[in-house]
Design a protein around this motif. Structure first.
Motif, mmCIF file in Angstrom:
data_model
loop_
_atom_site.group_PDB
_atom_site.id
_atom_site.type_symbol
_atom_site.label_atom_id
_atom_site.label_comp_id
_atom_site.label_asym_id
_atom_site.label_seq_id
_atom_site.Cartn_x
_atom_site.Cartn_y
_atom_site.Cartn_z
ATOM 1 N N ALA A 266 0.802 -1.234 0.000
ATOM 2 C CA ALA A 266 0.000 0.000 0.000
ATOM 3 C C ALA A 266 0.831 1.279 0.000
ATOM 4 O O ALA A 266 0.566 2.185 -0.805
ATOM 5 N N PRO A 267 1.848 1.440 0.889
ATOM 6 C CA PRO A 267 2.605 2.694 0.858
ATOM 7 C C PRO A 267 3.383 2.891 -0.437
ATOM 8 O O PRO A 267 3.523 4.021 -0.913
ATOM 9 N N VAL A 268 3.877 1.780 -1.013
ATOM 10 C CA VAL A 268 4.591 1.885 -2.294
ATOM 11 C C VAL A 268 3.626 2.319 -3.393
ATOM 12 O O VAL A 268 3.923 3.200 -4.202
ATOM 13 N N THR A 269 2.439 1.693 -3.398
ATOM 14 C CA THR A 269 1.425 2.052 -4.395
ATOM 15 C C THR A 269 1.013 3.508 -4.249
ATOM 16 O O THR A 269 0.939 4.258 -5.241
ATOM 17 N N ALA A 270 0.752 3.934 -3.011
ATOM 18 C CA ALA A 270 0.358 5.325 -2.765
ATOM 19 C C ALA A 270 1.465 6.283 -3.182
ATOM 20 O O ALA A 270 1.195 7.355 -3.737
ATOM 21 N N GLY A 271 2.729 5.907 -2.915
ATOM 22 C CA GLY A 271 3.859 6.749 -3.293
ATOM 23 C C GLY A 271 3.974 6.906 -4.798
ATOM 24 O O GLY A 271 4.207 8.013 -5.306
ATOM 25 N N VAL A 272 3.794 5.808 -5.526
ATOM 26 C CA VAL A 272 3.869 5.856 -6.997
ATOM 27 C C VAL A 272 2.730 6.707 -7.561
ATOM 28 O O VAL A 272 2.936 7.532 -8.464
ATOM 29 N N VAL A 273 1.530 6.512 -7.018
ATOM 30 C CA VAL A 273 0.381 7.296 -7.484
ATOM 31 C C VAL A 273 0.588 8.785 -7.173
ATOM 32 O O VAL A 273 0.317 9.648 -8.012
ATOM 33 N N ALA A 274 1.080 9.083 -5.967
ATOM 34 C CA ALA A 274 1.321 10.484 -5.591
ATOM 35 C C ALA A 274 2.409 11.106 -6.469
ATOM 36 O O ALA A 274 2.307 12.274 -6.867
ATOM 37 N N TYR A 275 3.457 10.347 -6.763
ATOM 38 C CA TYR A 275 4.531 10.830 -7.645
ATOM 39 C C TYR A 275 3.962 11.179 -9.024
ATOM 40 O O TYR A 275 4.214 12.269 -9.563
ATOM 41 N N SER A 276 3.163 10.265 -9.579
ATOM 42 C CA SER A 276 2.583 10.489 -10.906
ATOM 43 C C SER A 276 1.608 11.661 -10.893
ATOM 44 O O SER A 276 1.597 12.487 -11.807
ATOM 45 N N ALA A 277 0.783 11.737 -9.836
ATOM 46 C CA ALA A 277 -0.195 12.818 -9.743
ATOM 47 C C ALA A 277 0.488 14.173 -9.594
ATOM 48 O O ALA A 277 0.026 15.179 -10.158
ATOM 49 N N THR A 278 1.585 14.218 -8.844
ATOM 50 C CA THR A 278 2.322 15.478 -8.681
ATOM 51 C C THR A 278 2.946 15.909 -9.997
ATOM 52 O O THR A 278 2.876 17.082 -10.377
ATOM 53 N N LYS A 279 3.559 14.959 -10.701
ATOM 54 C CA LYS A 279 4.125 15.260 -12.016
ATOM 55 C C LYS A 279 3.053 15.805 -12.953
ATOM 56 O O LYS A 279 3.263 16.791 -13.673
ATOM 57 N N LEU A 280 1.884 15.161 -12.933
ATOM 58 C CA LEU A 280 0.793 15.583 -13.812
ATOM 59 C C LEU A 280 0.292 16.980 -13.442
ATOM 60 O O LEU A 280 0.068 17.824 -14.320
ATOM 61 N N ALA A 281 0.156 17.224 -12.146
ATOM 62 C CA ALA A 281 -0.343 18.531 -11.691
ATOM 63 C C ALA A 281 0.602 19.652 -12.108
ATOM 64 O O ALA A 281 0.154 20.716 -12.569
ATOM 65 N N TYR A 282 1.908 19.420 -11.990
ATOM 66 C CA TYR A 282 2.876 20.457 -12.360
ATOM 67 C C TYR A 282 3.024 20.585 -13.869
ATOM 68 O O TYR A 282 3.340 21.658 -14.381
ATOM 69 N N TRP A 283 2.781 19.485 -14.595
ATOM 70 C CA TRP A 283 2.839 19.573 -16.056
ATOM 71 C C TRP A 283 1.657 20.383 -16.578
ATOM 72 O O TRP A 283 1.799 21.229 -17.462
ATOM 73 N N ILE A 284 0.467 20.141 -16.021
ATOM 74 C CA ILE A 284 -0.730 20.865 -16.455
ATOM 75 C C ILE A 284 -0.605 22.356 -16.156
ATOM 76 O O ILE A 284 -1.038 23.204 -16.939
ATOM 77 N N THR A 285 0.027 22.688 -15.033
ATOM 78 C CA THR A 285 0.123 24.096 -14.604
ATOM 79 C C THR A 285 1.519 24.664 -14.839
ATOM 80 O O THR A 285 1.907 25.614 -14.159
ATOM 81 N N ARG A 286 2.252 24.111 -15.792
ATOM 82 C CA ARG A 286 3.647 24.525 -15.989
ATOM 83 C C ARG A 286 3.773 25.981 -16.405
ATOM 84 O O ARG A 286 4.806 26.612 -16.205
ATOM 85 N N ARG A 287 2.707 26.553 -16.990
ATOM 86 C CA ARG A 287 2.773 27.970 -17.401
ATOM 87 C C ARG A 287 2.858 28.899 -16.197
ATOM 88 O O ARG A 287 3.130 30.083 -16.324
ATOM 89 N N TYR A 288 2.582 28.352 -14.985
ATOM 90 C CA TYR A 288 2.661 29.162 -13.776
ATOM 91 C C TYR A 288 4.024 29.076 -13.102
ATOM 92 O O TYR A 288 4.213 29.623 -12.025
ATOM 93 N N ASP A 289 4.978 28.371 -13.741
ATOM 94 C CA ASP A 289 6.314 28.256 -13.151
ATOM 95 C C ASP A 289 6.899 29.640 -12.921
ATOM 96 O O ASP A 289 6.842 30.508 -13.783
ATOM 97 N N GLY A 290 7.468 29.829 -11.756
ATOM 98 C CA GLY A 290 8.091 31.105 -11.421
ATOM 99 C C GLY A 290 7.152 32.090 -10.775
ATOM 100 O O GLY A 290 7.577 33.148 -10.316
ATOM 101 N N ARG A 291 5.863 31.784 -10.731
ATOM 102 C CA ARG A 291 4.904 32.665 -10.076
ATOM 103 C C ARG A 291 4.596 32.104 -8.688
ATOM 104 O O ARG A 291 4.112 30.979 -8.568
#
Length: 405
Positions: free
Chosen positions: A145-170
């Motif tokens: 479970a913690p490994v699965t949650a970690g992988v999902v959180a890693y992927s979700a964080t990457k996705l969230a920052y990719w979608i909002t990448r135009r806000y980098d630096g703000r």
């Protein structure tokens, strides 16, 4: 000892364990939104308490795993007595208190299982424990479970920052995730109620079955569900600020987007496990999600020293609680005197722990202070305001300055 007396003692200790489970695991839901400023600390724990209360009524599958799974049922009913359950609870409560004192987000679930297993082995023998159920419903989920949650959180964080990448630096470009955190952290608190409150329900039900007061194989009674729901909700509202500080700032510096990703991953994993009857450690899942989100955010760093301390606590929890539970079971075998010694020793240790905690108090005011880092003074790293005296400007020299050669 009179059966009624020992049953009342076990129920009282089980509800106290439920209370410690509440303040021990508040951080699972509310550490990250408190750290990012999405919610005020006291508002966050109040919301978590309400949702823990609601979640406790949504499922009883985990309770059935504990009451009729890990400890085998023989021809005459379950193979463990109320006295041995009392001994197991002593081991669970003491380990919960010790890890809380040191701010370690260890598993209340594994403390409970360890205490019960140690008491059952000493009091009855290895045959009393169903190791297949233990492996299937407890050990494997604890690893996966913690490994699965970690992988999902890693992927979700990457996705969230990719979608909002135009806000980098703000600085406030992703501030909208703070509002999302209110929803995601609430979902974690609700999921925590559906999983962790069930464990105490299972213990009380197991006690009633072993005492012949309830039919074997039946689920928790209504009054058991209500009392356990209230106990974990009150414990949650009391705070658990030490572990909130560790999860909120100790593992990684949490930003709103990664906090949202971590909480969503934690909630999804816990809810799925509750549906399947897995007695999951919500603490391990939350920690795995926070680490995964820290790895997923570019520029973030995971404090592996703190992560190592947490992992060590995970490894020690089940065997340490089992040892204490086993020693307590050996004492209760002496009869009423042994039960009294167990109870008195537990009370003394708990009082000492609370006394030590007051010497280094952590509350809603300082729980979200930045963790001290190497090369930075503790005063500066604590987040407290430091008054700096104004420096007077240097006076201009009188007369004409000589030109340099």
């Amino acid at each position: 000892m009179d059966l009624t007396v020992i049953v009342v003692l076990v129920i009282a200790l089980a509800l106290f364990f439920d209370f410690t489970n509440g303040f021990h695991d508040t951080a699972n839901a509310m550490a990250t939104p408190i750290a990012t400023g999405a919610m005020r600390p006291k508002v966050a724990v109040a919301l978590a308490a309400i949702l823990n209360l609601v979640g406790a009524f949504l499922s009883t599958e985990v309770a059935k795993t504990i009451s009729g799974g890990i400890i085998k049922e023989g021809d005459g009913g379950v193979q463990i007595t109320p006295e041995l359950i009392f001994a197991g609870l002593v081991g669970a409560v003491l380990w919960n208190m010790i890890t809380w004192l040191f701010g370690l987000p260890s598993s209340s679930s594994h403390a409970l299982f360890g205490g019960l297993i140690g008491a059952a082995i000493v009091g009855v023998g290895f045959g009393a424990v169903d190791f297949v159920v233990l492996l299937d419903k407890v050990i494997l989920p604890a690893v996966i479970a913690p490994v699965t949650a970690g992988v999902v959180a890693y992927s979700a964080t990457k996705l969230a920052y990719w979608i909002t990448r135009r806000y980098d630096g703000r600085p406030d470009g992703r501030g909208g995730f703070r509002y999302g955190q209110i929803f995601s952290s609430s979902l974690v608190a609700l999921a925590h109620g559906t999983n962790d409150a069930q464990k105490t329900m299972g213990i009380i039900t197991l006690t009633l079955i072993s005492a012949g007061l309830q039919q074997a194989g039946s689920g928790p009674e209504t009054w058991v569900i209500i009392s356990c729901a209230l106990a974990i909700a009150i414990g949650t509202y009391s705070g658990g600020w030490r572990i909130i500080r560790t999860l909120g700032r100790g593992l990684t510096e949490v930003k709103p987007a990664q906090g949202f990703a971590a909480e969503t991953s934690t909630a999804a994993t816990i809810l799925a496990s509750s549906h399947l009857g897995f007695a999951l450690s919500t603490t391990q899942v939350a920690s795995g999600s926070v680490i995964g989100s820290g790895l997923g955010r570019r520029g973030a760093s995971v404090r592996w020293g703190t992560a190592g301390r947490i992992a060590l606590g995970w490894l020690l929890t089940l065997p340490a609680a089992a040892i204490v539970g086993g020693v307590s079971a050996w004492l209760v075998d002496l009869g009423p005197v042994g039960v009294a010694i167990d109870a008195l020793a537990a009370v003394i240790v708990i009082v000492i722990i609370f006394w030590l905690s007051n010497r280094n108090r952590v509350d809603s005011e300082n729980a979200v202070a930045p963790v001290p880092v190497q090369g930075v003074s503790e005063v500066a790293a604590s987040g407290r305001a430091v008054k700096i005296k104004k420096v007077k400007p240097l006076k201009k020299p009188r007369g004409k300055a000589k030109e340099s050669a």
